[in-house]
Scaffold this motif. Structure first.
Motif, PDB file in Angstrom:
ATOM      1  N   VAL A 111       0.849  -1.190   0.000  1.00 11.80           N
ATOM      2  CA  VAL A 111       0.000   0.000   0.000  1.00 11.80           C
ATOM      3  C   VAL A 111       0.882   1.236   0.000  1.00 11.80           C
ATOM      4  N   PHE A 112       0.625   2.153  -0.911  1.00 11.65           N
ATOM      5  CA  PHE A 112       1.356   3.418  -0.987  1.00 11.65           C
ATOM      6  C   PHE A 112       0.442   4.523  -0.467  1.00 11.65           C
ATOM      7  N   ILE A 113       0.940   5.302   0.508  1.00  8.45           N
ATOM      8  CA  ILE A 113       0.117   6.318   1.159  1.00  8.45           C
ATOM      9  C   ILE A 113       0.815   7.668   1.089  1.00  8.45           C
ATOM     10  N   HIS A 114       0.212   8.621   0.400  1.00 13.27           N
ATOM     11  CA  HIS A 114       0.708   9.988   0.452  1.00 13.27           C
ATOM     12  C   HIS A 114       0.314  10.612   1.792  1.00 13.27           C
ATOM     13  N   SER A 115       1.137  11.542   2.283  1.00 10.63           N
ATOM     14  CA  SER A 115       0.884  12.231   3.564  1.00 10.63           C
ATOM     15  C   SER A 115       0.741  11.225   4.698  1.00 10.63           C
ATOM     16  N   LEU A 116       1.743  10.393   4.849  1.00  7.34           N
ATOM     17  CA  LEU A 116       1.712   9.307   5.822  1.00  7.34           C
ATOM     18  C   LEU A 116       1.635   9.808   7.256  1.00  7.34           C
ATOM     19  N   ASP A 162       0.035  -2.265  -4.939  1.00 10.68           N
ATOM     20  CA  ASP A 162      -1.313  -2.816  -5.069  1.00 10.68           C
ATOM     21  C   ASP A 162      -2.400  -1.774  -4.834  1.00 10.68           C
ATOM     22  N   ILE A 163      -2.186  -0.902  -3.856  1.00 12.60           N
ATOM     23  CA  ILE A 163      -3.205   0.091  -3.499  1.00 12.60           C
ATOM     24  C   ILE A 163      -2.510   1.423  -3.245  1.00 12.60           C
ATOM     25  N   LYS A 174      -3.380  -1.895 -18.941  1.00 15.49           N
ATOM     26  CA  LYS A 174      -2.594  -1.922 -17.707  1.00 15.49           C
ATOM     27  C   LYS A 174      -3.282  -2.754 -16.630  1.00 15.49           C
ATOM     28  N   ASN A 175      -4.606  -2.968 -16.796  1.00 18.33           N
ATOM     29  CA  ASN A 175      -5.388  -3.741 -15.826  1.00 18.33           C
ATOM     30  C   ASN A 175      -5.320  -3.116 -14.433  1.00 18.33           C
ATOM     31  N   VAL A 176      -5.583  -1.813 -14.388  1.00 23.95           N
ATOM     32  CA  VAL A 176      -5.593  -1.103 -13.112  1.00 23.95           C
ATOM     33  C   VAL A 176      -6.900  -0.338 -12.985  1.00 23.95           C
ATOM     34  N   GLY A 177      -7.182   0.094 -11.778  1.00 19.56           N
ATOM     35  CA  GLY A 177      -8.377   0.891 -11.525  1.00 19.56           C
ATOM     36  C   GLY A 177      -8.011   2.213 -10.872  1.00 19.56           C
ATOM     37  N   VAL A 178      -8.695   3.285 -11.283  1.00 22.20           N
ATOM     38  CA  VAL A 178      -8.536   4.596 -10.655  1.00 22.20           C
ATOM     39  C   VAL A 178      -9.898   4.996 -10.106  1.00 22.20           C
ATOM     40  N   MET A 179      -9.970   5.201  -8.804  1.00 20.43           N
ATOM     41  CA  MET A 179     -11.237   5.485  -8.136  1.00 20.43           C
ATOM     42  C   MET A 179     -11.117   6.747  -7.294  1.00 20.43           C
ATOM     43  N   GLY A 180     -12.198   7.475  -7.212  1.00 22.64           N
ATOM     44  CA  GLY A 180     -12.247   8.637  -6.339  1.00 22.64           C
ATOM     45  C   GLY A 180     -13.465   8.542  -5.446  1.00 22.64           C
ATOM     46  N   PHE A 181     -13.374   9.105  -4.247  1.00 18.81           N
ATOM     47  CA  PHE A 181     -14.546   9.074  -3.385  1.00 18.81           C
ATOM     48  C   PHE A 181     -14.549  10.275  -2.447  1.00 18.81           C
ATOM     49  N   ASN A 182     -15.736  10.589  -2.005  1.00 20.65           N
ATOM     50  CA  ASN A 182     -15.971  11.610  -0.987  1.00 20.65           C
ATOM     51  C   ASN A 182     -16.770  10.940   0.115  1.00 20.65           C
ATOM     52  N   LEU A 183     -16.322  11.057   1.336  1.00 20.08           N
ATOM     53  CA  LEU A 183     -16.947  10.351   2.456  1.00 20.08           C
ATOM     54  C   LEU A 183     -18.421  10.710   2.613  1.00 20.08           C
ATOM     55  N   ARG A 228       0.818  -2.344  -9.915  1.00 19.94           N
ATOM     56  CA  ARG A 228       0.821  -3.694 -10.468  1.00 19.94           C
ATOM     57  C   ARG A 228      -0.474  -3.932 -11.243  1.00 19.94           C
ATOM     58  N   PRO A 229      -0.499  -4.879 -12.173  1.00 21.27           N
ATOM     59  CA  PRO A 229      -1.768  -5.293 -12.766  1.00 21.27           C
ATOM     60  C   PRO A 229      -2.749  -5.702 -11.665  1.00 21.27           C
TER      61      PRO A 229
END
Length: 301
Positions: A89-94, A171-172, A236-245, A190-191
């Motif tokens: 898992v890669f997290i910006h602003s850890l 992965d995430i 690339k077999n990847v997904g890009v998702m956005g969300f607002n709580l 990754r795929p």
């Protein structure tokens, strides 16, 4: 039943769920929870399925800091990211509120973490709070051009820990920064990987007064904002998702389920890095936007 004023209309099914869940509480219980808007007040009226009993060893600032950040991180990792043991898992602003809670969740679920911070002094604070984290897993953001190589180095470190990670790549991704930092991370998915966007801190004003130079900077960043070729995404077999709580609060059953799962993780109380009186709202927001904070900024009413 007197339900009080709500800022949005809740359908009868949601109220039925709230009324059933209200039987779990008695007057005087210490609780934490979440609501759509209007939380900066002396009194709030919240449907019962949106609150939980607060652990006895937590104070109210920790309770206030818990729900939004943890729910954001858990929803991104579990519901959208399909996190499992062994994932990277890669997290910006850890070192931020969401970042630290996401790191705790990853540790509980057996995932490995690589993350970025905006300032070198935050590295030591993270290592102090998370002794199982290695300095090789923390990247200080300098330039987007250098970020790709830094990620490769961190992935190489994780690969040597064969008992944890048996593959390269991410992965995430949890990204609330965006801007120039998007592409180097996206390129290393990754795929099957999932890139989850829930903010854009690098593309928002960082000053209380917007002069012409700040407007130009924001306009320039908007023109050069990250763009994807949708024809490339399937290959690339990847997904890009956005969300607002806010949308999760419209799904009462899912919200209740996720809050129960979060509670079952028995996470330690969140790190409250800064506390302000309500009269100090403007300085609190200024500090929050400065990038100098660690953990959660809490207003005390």
């Amino acid at each position: 039943m007197n339900r009080g004023g709500q800022l949005v209309k809740l359908d009868p099914r949601v109220w039925a769920l709230a009324e059933t869940h209200s039987q779990s509480f008695t007057v005087g219980d210490r609780v934490y929870g979440c609501m759509r808007f209007g939380a900066c007040a002396s009194y709030v009226n919240v449907p019962a399925h949106q609150i939980r009993k607060m652990p006895n060893n937590w104070n109210f600032s920790q309770g206030a800091a818990f729900t939004a950040q943890t729910l954001t991180s858990y929803y991104a990792l579990k519901e959208l990211g399909n996190i499992r043991s062994g994932k990277v898992v890669f997290i910006h602003s850890l070192a931020g509120g969401c970042g630290m809670q996401a790191l705790k969740i990853c540790e509980k679920l057996g995932a490995s973490v690589i993350g970025t911070v905006g300032r070198p002094e935050k590295v030591l604070k993270l290592l102090e709070r998370f002794p199982h984290l290695s300095i090789e897993q923390i990247i200080v953001r300098t330039t987007a051009k250098e970020l790709g190589g830094q990620i490769d180095t961190a992935l190489g470190y994780l690969q040597h820990k064969a008992s944890i990670v048996s593959h390269s790549g991410i992965d995430i991704v949890m990204d609330a920064v965006l801007g120039d930092w998007f592409q180097p991370v996206y390129d290393r998915l990754r795929p099957g990987g999932r890139y989850i966007v829930y903010g854009a801190a690098d593309m928002t004003p960082n000053s209380n007064k917007l002069g012409w130079n700040e407007w130009l900077r924001l306009g320039y960043q908007w023109l050069l904002r990250p763009k994807l070729d949708l024809l490339e995404v399937p290959s690339k077999n990847v997904g890009v998702m956005g969300f607002n709580l806010i949308h999760l609060l419209n799904d009462a059953e899912l919200l209740l389920l996720l809050m129960e799962e979060m509670e079952a993780l028995s996470l330690e109380p969140p790190h409250v890095g800064h506390e302000f009186e309500f009269s100090e709202l403007v300085p609190a927001l200024s500090l929050f936007r400065s990038g100098k904070t660690t953990g959660k900024v809490v207003l005390k009413v």
